[in-house]
Design a protein around this motif. Sequence first.
Motif, PDB file in Angstrom:
ATOM      1  N   GLY A  40       5.872   1.512   0.381  1.00 35.98           N
ATOM      2  CA  GLY A  40       5.019   2.173  -0.612  1.00 35.98           C
ATOM      3  C   GLY A  40       5.509   3.535  -1.023  1.00 35.98           C
TER       4      GLY A  40
ATOM      5  N   ARG B  92       0.840  -1.197   0.000  1.00 38.58           N
ATOM      6  CA  ARG B  92       0.000   0.000   0.000  1.00 38.58           C
ATOM      7  C   ARG B  92       0.876   1.249   0.000  1.00 38.58           C
ATOM      8  NH1 ARG B  92      -2.866  -1.855   5.041  1.00 38.58           N
ATOM      9  NH2 ARG B  92      -1.901   0.068   5.713  1.00 38.58           N
ATOM     10  N   ASN B  93       0.303   2.354  -0.451  1.00 40.27           N
ATOM     11  CA  ASN B  93       1.051   3.612  -0.512  1.00 40.27           C
ATOM     12  C   ASN B  93       1.450   4.125   0.859  1.00 40.27           C
ATOM     13  OD1 ASN B  93       0.988   3.649  -3.266  1.00 40.27           O
ATOM     14  ND2 ASN B  93      -0.821   4.954  -3.391  1.00 40.27           N
ATOM     15  N   ASP B  94       0.694   3.773   1.900  1.00 37.72           N
ATOM     16  CA  ASP B  94       1.033   4.249   3.232  1.00 37.72           C
ATOM     17  C   ASP B  94       1.959   3.301   3.993  1.00 37.72           C
ATOM     18  OD1 ASP B  94      -0.911   2.313   3.504  1.00 37.72           O
ATOM     19  OD2 ASP B  94      -1.958   3.327   5.138  1.00 37.72           O
TER      20      ASP B  94
END
Length: 199
Positions: free
Chosen positions: A198, A192-194
Amino acid sequence: MADDKRGRDKQAQDAERRQRERDIAAELERGDETEPPTDEAELDEFETELDSLTFPATGSEVVAAVGDREVESVEGAYTVEELVPDTDEERFDSPAAVRVRVQRPTIAAAMKRIVEASETLRNEELGGSQREAYEKTLRELKAIDADDEDEGIAATTDWIVERIRDKEKLPGSRAVRRQAAKFCRSNGYEVRNDDWLGV
């Protein structure tokens, strides 16, 4: 203590040492380790063997004193020599710092390869924050449940070592995170981007 350069340097070194000791204590207390636990009694015995050393001690001194000592983990037995870089650049402030290193053998073995490869560089040194970022990336790879074979750690470590040899410089921590994320995504692991990976 005198208010001169030497006194201020000593104060700064003492403050840095105390912070490292707090970091080590916090790491020892963490319950969310990314590798299976190593037997605490065995680690206590191992830490006692380190009493013959004067700390701070270099990696070379640790290897010379207890390099042939085996540490058992769920994943197998490792010698200290396989986990601690045999170099004067690697420094341990206390037996607890060595203990923290060997209780995660997969990551310790990978970091040993990276540290020893970085020693070949003439004008660059693997600093504390960069080392921590590399290690955190490897811990994130270890935390991937489906990655039982630690392929991500091996692939990312190989990539870092190759970059050091080919480019004759340390890859940035962001580049290492990107490479780890690329491995994860290409092998079907979600990033995930977080997440740390990521980027």
